[in-house]
Write a protein that holds these residues in place. Sequence first.
Motif, PDB file in Angstrom:
ATOM      1  N   LEU A  15       7.281  62.953  46.249  1.00  0.00           N
ATOM      2  CA  LEU A  15       8.468  63.705  46.620  1.00  0.00           C
ATOM      3  C   LEU A  15       9.513  63.594  45.508  1.00  0.00           C
ATOM      4  N   PRO A  16      10.551  64.432  45.536  1.00  0.00           N
ATOM      5  CA  PRO A  16      11.633  64.273  44.562  1.00  0.00           C
ATOM      6  C   PRO A  16      12.340  62.922  44.735  1.00  0.00           C
ATOM      7  N   ASN A  17      12.868  62.401  43.643  1.00  0.00           N
ATOM      8  CA  ASN A  17      13.708  61.202  43.659  1.00  0.00           C
ATOM      9  C   ASN A  17      12.995  59.944  44.145  1.00  0.00           C
ATOM     10  N   VAL A  18      11.702  59.832  43.858  1.00  0.00           N
ATOM     11  CA  VAL A  18      10.979  58.604  44.206  1.00  0.00           C
ATOM     12  C   VAL A  18      10.741  57.734  42.979  1.00  0.00           C
ATOM     13  N   GLY A  19      11.095  58.257  41.787  1.00  0.00           N
ATOM     14  CA  GLY A  19      10.930  57.483  40.560  1.00  0.00           C
ATOM     15  C   GLY A  19       9.804  57.962  39.671  1.00  0.00           C
ATOM     16  N   LYS A  20       9.283  59.172  39.943  1.00  0.00           N
ATOM     17  CA  LYS A  20       8.139  59.665  39.165  1.00  0.00           C
ATOM     18  C   LYS A  20       8.469  59.820  37.684  1.00  0.00           C
ATOM     19  N   SER A  21       9.556  60.526  37.400  1.00  0.00           N
ATOM     20  CA  SER A  21       9.889  60.785  36.005  1.00  0.00           C
ATOM     21  C   SER A  21      10.348  59.518  35.292  1.00  0.00           C
ATOM     22  N   THR A  22      11.022  58.634  36.025  1.00  0.00           N
ATOM     23  CA  THR A  22      11.385  57.337  35.436  1.00  0.00           C
ATOM     24  C   THR A  22      10.131  56.574  35.058  1.00  0.00           C
ATOM     25  N   LEU A  23       9.143  56.605  35.937  1.00  0.00           N
ATOM     26  CA  LEU A  23       7.871  55.943  35.658  1.00  0.00           C
ATOM     27  C   LEU A  23       7.173  56.593  34.476  1.00  0.00           C
ATOM     28  N   PHE A  24       7.157  57.922  34.457  1.00  0.00           N
ATOM     29  CA  PHE A  24       6.512  58.628  33.341  1.00  0.00           C
ATOM     30  C   PHE A  24       7.180  58.278  32.021  1.00  0.00           C
ATOM     31  N   ASN A  25       8.513  58.266  32.007  1.00  0.00           N
ATOM     32  CA  ASN A  25       9.234  57.918  30.786  1.00  0.00           C
ATOM     33  C   ASN A  25       8.827  56.537  30.291  1.00  0.00           C
ATOM     34  N   ALA A  26       8.719  55.610  31.222  1.00  0.00           N
ATOM     35  CA  ALA A  26       8.350  54.249  30.849  1.00  0.00           C
ATOM     36  C   ALA A  26       6.898  54.187  30.389  1.00  0.00           C
ATOM     37  N   LEU A  27       6.031  54.908  31.082  1.00  0.00           N
ATOM     38  CA  LEU A  27       4.615  54.921  30.712  1.00  0.00           C
ATOM     39  C   LEU A  27       4.422  55.377  29.273  1.00  0.00           C
ATOM     40  N   THR A  28       5.117  56.411  28.918  1.00  0.00           N
ATOM     41  CA  THR A  28       4.928  56.998  27.594  1.00  0.00           C
ATOM     42  C   THR A  28       5.984  56.554  26.593  1.00  0.00           C
ATOM     43  N   ALA A  29       6.916  55.707  27.061  1.00  0.00           N
ATOM     44  CA  ALA A  29       7.981  55.188  26.197  1.00  0.00           C
ATOM     45  C   ALA A  29       8.731  56.326  25.507  1.00  0.00           C
ATOM     46  N   THR A  30       8.957  57.412  26.255  1.00  0.00           N
ATOM     47  CA  THR A  30       9.727  58.535  25.726  1.00  0.00           C
ATOM     48  C   THR A  30      10.730  58.970  26.772  1.00  0.00           C
ATOM     49  N   ALA A  31      11.615  59.843  26.396  1.00  0.00           N
ATOM     50  CA  ALA A  31      12.531  60.448  27.353  1.00  0.00           C
ATOM     51  C   ALA A  31      12.143  61.908  27.574  1.00  0.00           C
ATOM     52  N   ALA A  32      10.840  62.175  27.435  1.00  0.00           N
ATOM     53  CA  ALA A  32      10.370  63.562  27.528  1.00  0.00           C
ATOM     54  C   ALA A  32      10.598  64.142  28.914  1.00  0.00           C
ATOM     55  N   ALA A  33      10.454  63.304  29.950  1.00  0.00           N
ATOM     56  CA  ALA A  33      10.671  63.803  31.303  1.00  0.00           C
ATOM     57  C   ALA A  33      12.110  63.505  31.711  1.00  0.00           C
ATOM     58  N   GLN A  34      12.825  64.518  32.102  1.00  0.00           N
ATOM     59  CA  GLN A  34      14.213  64.341  32.490  1.00  0.00           C
ATOM     60  C   GLN A  34      14.263  63.638  33.835  1.00  0.00           C
ATOM     61  N   ALA A  35      14.968  62.502  33.901  1.00  0.00           N
ATOM     62  CA  ALA A  35      15.122  61.775  35.155  1.00  0.00           C
ATOM     63  C   ALA A  35      16.530  62.036  35.675  1.00  0.00           C
ATOM     64  N   ALA A  36      16.655  62.742  36.764  1.00  0.00           N
ATOM     65  CA  ALA A  36      17.968  63.084  37.285  1.00  0.00           C
ATOM     66  C   ALA A  36      17.950  62.995  38.803  1.00  0.00           C
ATOM     67  N   ASN A  37      19.122  62.798  39.376  1.00  0.00           N
ATOM     68  CA  ASN A  37      19.228  62.585  40.811  1.00  0.00           C
ATOM     69  C   ASN A  37      19.372  63.906  41.561  1.00  0.00           C
TER      70      ASN A  37
END
Length: 368
Positions: free
Chosen positions: A10-32
Motif C-alpha cells: 500500500l502507499p506509505n508503508v516504506g516501499k520507496s524508502t526500502l528501495f532507496n536503501a536497497l540500491t543506495a540511491t535516491a532514484a525512488a522519490q519517498a514522500a508522504n
Amino acid sequence: MGFNCGIVGLPNVGKSTLFNALTATAAAQAANYPFCTIEPNVGRVGVPDERLDKLAAIAGSAKIIPTQLEFVDIAGLVRGAARGEGLGNKFLAHIREVDAIIHVLRCFEDDDITHVENSIDPIRDAETVETELMLADMESLEKRVYAAQKKAKGGDSEAKEQLAVMEPALKVLQEGKPARVLFETLSPEEATILKQLQIVTSKPVLYIANVAESDAATGNALSEKVIAKAKAEGTECVVIAAAIEAEVSTLETEADKKEYLDALGLTEPGLNKIIRAGYRRLDLLTFFTVGPQEARAWTVRRNATAPMAAGVIHTDFQRGFIKAETIDYDSFISFKGEAGAREAGKLRQEGKDYIVNDGDIFHFKFNV
C-alpha cells in the motif's frame, strides 16, 4: 541471466524508502502521499557472499564482482486498483515480468505518516493487496481463456496445453486463492506453463515487516503476526526498519556502518537478510569463476546443468560446451587454490549432464 523481485504494498508503508536503501540511491522519490512513485524504479544490488572475498584473496584477484539481484519498485496499490482506483492496472502490468514479489507491510505507528485505511493492520493490508492482484489476474485470465478456447476448438495443441493450466488457475482465483497454490498439484511441464503465463499471484512471495527503529532488533506484536502468516504460507518474513536501512546506506565505510548497527543492537543490515531471502525464494544457487583478473559470482537456478551455467556467462559457452573443470568451494579453500586442488585430485572434469552445486568453481571449455 537476470533475476528480479517486484516490491509491492500500500502507499506509505516504506516501499520507496526500502528501495532507496536497497540500491543506495535516491532514484525512488519517498514522500508522504500516495502514488509518489510515478514510474517503476529499477535497481541492481550485489548479493552478499563472504566466500567471494576468500576466493579472491587466495587467487590474488584484481577485481571482485558479486552476483546481483534486480529490484523493481512499484507505486503503492490501493483497494480497487484492479478496477482502476488510484493508478490502477498501469502498475500491475509492471510486475508481471518479475520473478518474485516482495510485499512490504507497515508494522509501525506514526501519526505523521498517513495510512490509506486510517489504521495499522498488516494482515488486512496484505489481504487488500493480494485481492487486487488476484482480481487483476482474473480479468487477464478470463480474456486469455476465452481466446485459447477458440484456438483449441480449431485443433491448436499449444492452446490445449495452456487451457489445461489456465482453467484451473482461473478457478482457484475465483475461489479467492492465489494462483501459486496450483503448483502443489501440477506436473513439472504444467508448472512451467504456469510460470510462462506471467500470472502475478503465481509468483513466490516474500514478506517484509517494516517496523519502527526501536523495534528493529526484536520486532513487535504486528511483525509477529506477519511472521506467523508467512510461516503458514510456507514462505519467509524479514523484519527491518526501513529508516535504519536508509541511514546505513548513506554511511561511507564498513566501519561506520558496523558502529551504527552495533549501537542499535543489530549484527548486519536488514537489507542483507532481504537479499539472501529473495535469493532463497527464487531457488537460486551461486557458482564462481576465479582468476588473477577477477573473482566473480554467478547465479543459476537450482538443478541447472553445467552447460546452463556456462550460458549465464555467454551464450557461446553453452552452445559450444565441451566440459567444465570443477572444484568445490571447500577444496579450493583447503588446498589454497586451483593448483593445490589439482595436485590433491580435487579438480574434476564434468560433462553436459553435471548438476551445478552451490559454491562450485568452474573453468569452462567450449568450441564454437
